[in-house]
Design a protein around this motif. Structure first.
Motif, PDB file in Angstrom:
ATOM      1  N   THR A 258     -23.088 -31.910 -34.990  1.00 46.55           N
ATOM      2  CA  THR A 258     -21.452 -32.043 -35.498  1.00 46.55           C
ATOM      3  C   THR A 258     -20.986 -33.083 -34.202  1.00 46.55           C
ATOM      4  N   ALA A 259     -21.508 -32.719 -33.175  1.00 43.81           N
ATOM      5  CA  ALA A 259     -20.703 -33.725 -32.230  1.00 43.81           C
ATOM      6  C   ALA A 259     -21.028 -35.176 -31.885  1.00 43.81           C
ATOM      7  N   ALA A 260     -22.528 -35.437 -32.515  1.00 44.51           N
ATOM      8  CA  ALA A 260     -22.899 -36.918 -32.758  1.00 44.51           C
ATOM      9  C   ALA A 260     -22.126 -37.420 -33.979  1.00 44.51           C
ATOM     10  N   VAL A 261     -21.872 -36.693 -34.974  1.00 42.03           N
ATOM     11  CA  VAL A 261     -20.972 -36.961 -36.222  1.00 42.03           C
ATOM     12  C   VAL A 261     -19.692 -37.500 -35.597  1.00 42.03           C
ATOM     13  N   ALA A 262     -19.059 -36.692 -34.847  1.00 36.06           N
ATOM     14  CA  ALA A 262     -17.822 -36.842 -34.600  1.00 36.06           C
ATOM     15  C   ALA A 262     -17.621 -38.198 -33.672  1.00 36.06           C
ATOM     16  N   ALA A 263     -18.573 -38.350 -32.754  1.00 33.47           N
ATOM     17  CA  ALA A 263     -18.541 -39.413 -32.089  1.00 33.47           C
ATOM     18  C   ALA A 263     -18.685 -40.590 -32.628  1.00 33.47           C
ATOM     19  N   LEU A 264     -19.605 -40.572 -33.575  1.00 30.17           N
ATOM     20  CA  LEU A 264     -19.700 -41.990 -34.462  1.00 30.17           C
ATOM     21  C   LEU A 264     -18.616 -42.293 -35.284  1.00 30.17           C
ATOM     22  N   ASP A 265     -18.090 -41.124 -35.746  1.00 28.78           N
ATOM     23  CA  ASP A 265     -16.831 -41.399 -36.504  1.00 28.78           C
ATOM     24  C   ASP A 265     -15.579 -41.985 -35.666  1.00 28.78           C
ATOM     25  N   ALA A 266     -15.717 -41.553 -34.512  1.00 30.17           N
ATOM     26  CA  ALA A 266     -14.397 -41.978 -33.563  1.00 30.17           C
ATOM     27  C   ALA A 266     -14.709 -43.540 -33.329  1.00 30.17           C
ATOM     28  N   ALA A 267     -16.224 -43.801 -32.940  1.00 24.82           N
ATOM     29  CA  ALA A 267     -16.407 -45.226 -32.646  1.00 24.82           C
ATOM     30  C   ALA A 267     -16.187 -46.309 -33.882  1.00 24.82           C
ATOM     31  N   ALA A 297     -29.998 -36.573 -32.757  1.00 24.65           N
ATOM     32  CA  ALA A 297     -29.720 -35.477 -32.912  1.00 24.65           C
ATOM     33  C   ALA A 297     -30.053 -34.904 -34.264  1.00 24.65           C
ATOM     34  N   ILE A 298     -30.012 -35.621 -35.446  1.00 20.94           N
ATOM     35  CA  ILE A 298     -30.560 -34.886 -36.697  1.00 20.94           C
ATOM     36  C   ILE A 298     -32.014 -34.939 -36.448  1.00 20.94           C
ATOM     37  N   ALA A 299     -32.639 -35.926 -36.031  1.00 20.44           N
ATOM     38  CA  ALA A 299     -34.231 -35.740 -35.703  1.00 20.44           C
ATOM     39  C   ALA A 299     -34.669 -34.358 -35.163  1.00 20.44           C
ATOM     40  N   LYS A 300     -33.613 -34.323 -34.110  1.00 19.16           N
ATOM     41  CA  LYS A 300     -34.386 -32.940 -33.309  1.00 19.16           C
ATOM     42  C   LYS A 300     -33.930 -31.821 -34.025  1.00 19.16           C
ATOM     43  N   ALA A 301     -32.711 -31.810 -34.883  1.00 19.00           N
ATOM     44  CA  ALA A 301     -32.285 -30.644 -35.413  1.00 19.00           C
ATOM     45  C   ALA A 301     -33.319 -30.153 -36.699  1.00 19.00           C
ATOM     46  N   ARG A 302     -34.023 -31.176 -37.242  1.00 20.10           N
ATOM     47  CA  ARG A 302     -34.748 -31.141 -38.303  1.00 20.10           C
ATOM     48  C   ARG A 302     -36.119 -30.605 -37.766  1.00 20.10           C
TER      49      ARG A 302
END
Length: 452
Positions: A258-267, A297-302
């Motif tokens: 979730t945090a990584a998605v927010a950071a990419l969206d902000a960029a 983050a996605i790879a680690k979560a999966r």
């Protein structure tokens, strides 16, 4: 017997032939080294004239060192031919030393002369190099106006921050070209005055200044090409990032994702609108970092989803079990230290080491053990299981040592087939038993007293 003497004669003949060959090599090497010293001394005179005495100090020191060591070689050769008879071993030892000294001399002089060869050749080509520096400076001066125009054109498209790396290049290149021309004139005048060392230094400065000016002017043109390439790459990264945001909806929705998605969206939202002066290099770098962070983050979560994290209660139970196993093993070993062998001691020491590392991982307080974060649970669980296993092994090995040392036929009585008190391997069972129990305690107290 005839075969034995024949073999011995052949060996003596072979050794004599080897000694003769070594003697010839020693003579040849001595002559070659002496001649090399003479030639290098002549080269040193020319090098002094071309480069100055300071530049040739290492070669001069090498020639002196070689002359000193060759004196030893000549003395050894003289001993080989004086009136005192020598044994084959003495001759062999001296000739081998002569060859060694001469080979060392040749290698040292080769190394020192090769280090100066390029500089000497450069100094002899000084007039040619001076002419080339002046020609290069004149040619590069014609490129300065074009570089200034390029910087002005780029300023209309890119931000000052982006242009900071090249906007001063035309002015700096012009200064360097002036310095190169001045240094070339200094080198020419010093050479005519016989000040070769100063002339060579000025020539090197002129050559380097012209080279740097060329690099600065070329960097302006390179920047324009690389900026266009960065803009093209940025557009592709933007499309890829938007696709990643869509794909992230199907990924495990853990806090890191979730945090990584927010950071990419902000960029992506921070990218300027079309027509605004931009810094494509900085934008590309920021977007790449955010994109890579989301992928990680996605790879680690999966990976975590495929390998479930141990529940907190399981980790706490494993730690409690490890502590119980350690406590039991410690008590048994501490109560019978005189009988405990190296294997049990090694297992308990390793178990205690891992338990200490586990405390460092999760914290030593009682509260810390109840809030072990998910990133550390799997490792903590494995360390606790390993600690318990080693403590259990230590207990088994300690029990084995105790059983093998304890008398077999009752407290204080010798076992079957053993002798009475003071006799046999384990005679006087009661004394032996108490010695095993107390031995470790007594020795431990003595050591503690020594180190207190």
């Amino acid at each position: 017997m005839a075969g034995f003497w024949g073999k011995r004669k052949r060996e003596q003949e072979e050794l004599a032939a080897q000694d003769a060959d070594l003697a010839r090599r020693a003579k040849t090497a001595l002559v070659a080294a002496d001649e090399r010293v003479r030639l290098t001394s002549d080269e040193l005179v020319f090098a002094d004239a071309e480069l100055g005495s300071d530049a040739t100090n290492e070669l001069r020191d090498a020639v002196e060192a070689v002359r000193t060591h060759l004196q030893e070689a000549f003395q050894l050769h003289q001993l080989n031919h004086d009136e005192i008879p020598d044994t084959p071993l003495e001759l062999r030892t001296r000739n081998a030393r002569i060859v060694q000294l001469c080979e060392w001399a040749e290698e040292l002089l080769d190394d020192r002369t090769e280090a100066l060869a390029e500089r000497i050749a450069r100094a002899r080509r000084a007039p040619e190099i001076i002419a080339k520096v002046r020609a290069d400076a004149a040619r590069l001066r014609t490129h300065v106006p074009g570089a200034r125009e390029t910087v002005q054109r780029l300023a209309a498209r890119y931000s000052p921050h982006a242009l900071a790396q090249v906007e001063n290049n035309p002015a700096e290149a012009e200064q360097l070209l002036g310095f190169a021309e001045h240094s070339a004139s200094v080198a020419e005048r010093r050479r005519e005055a016989g000040q070769r060392e100063q002339a060579n230094m000025a020539l090197e400065a002129a050559t380097e200044a012209a080279r740097r000016a060329d690099t600065l002017l070329e960097a302006v043109e390179t920047f324009e090409v690389e900026a266009l390439r960065a803009e093209s790459t940025l557009a592709a990264i933007v499309d890829d990032s938007r696709e990643d945001l869509v794909a992230a909806r199907t990924a495990p929705q853990v806090p890191a994702v979730t945090a990584a998605v927010a950071a990419l969206d902000a960029a992506l939202r921070a990218l300027p609108a079309a027509g605004v002066n931009t810094d494509p290099f900085e934008q590309l770098s920021r977007l790449r970092e955010a994109n890579s962070a989301l992928d990680a983050a996605i790879a680690k979560a999966r990976e975590r989803e495929a390998r479930p994290i141990p529940p907190l209660e399981h980790v706490r139970h494993a730690i409690d079990d490890a502590d119980r196993q350690l406590a039991v093993a410690r008590d048994v070993i501490a109560g019978h230290r005189g009988w405990i062998g190296a294997d049990a001691r090694t297992r308990i020491a390793e178990a205690e080491r891992i338990r200490v590392d586990l405390d460092r991982l999760i914290g030593t307080s009682a509260a810390a053990a109840t809030v072990i974060d998910e990133d550390h649970r799997e490792q903590a669980f494995a360390m606790a299981r390993r600690t318990a296993f080693l403590a259990s092994e230590a207990l088994q090995l300690a029990q084995r040592d105790i059983d093998s040392s304890r008398p077999q036929d009752g407290w204080g009585q010798p076992g079957y087939g053993q002798q009475g008190y003071g006799g046999g391997r384990r005679g006087g069972g009661g004394n032996d038993l108490m010695g095993g129990i107390l031995g470790g305690l007594v020795i431990g107290s003595l050591l503690d007293g020594m180190f207190d």
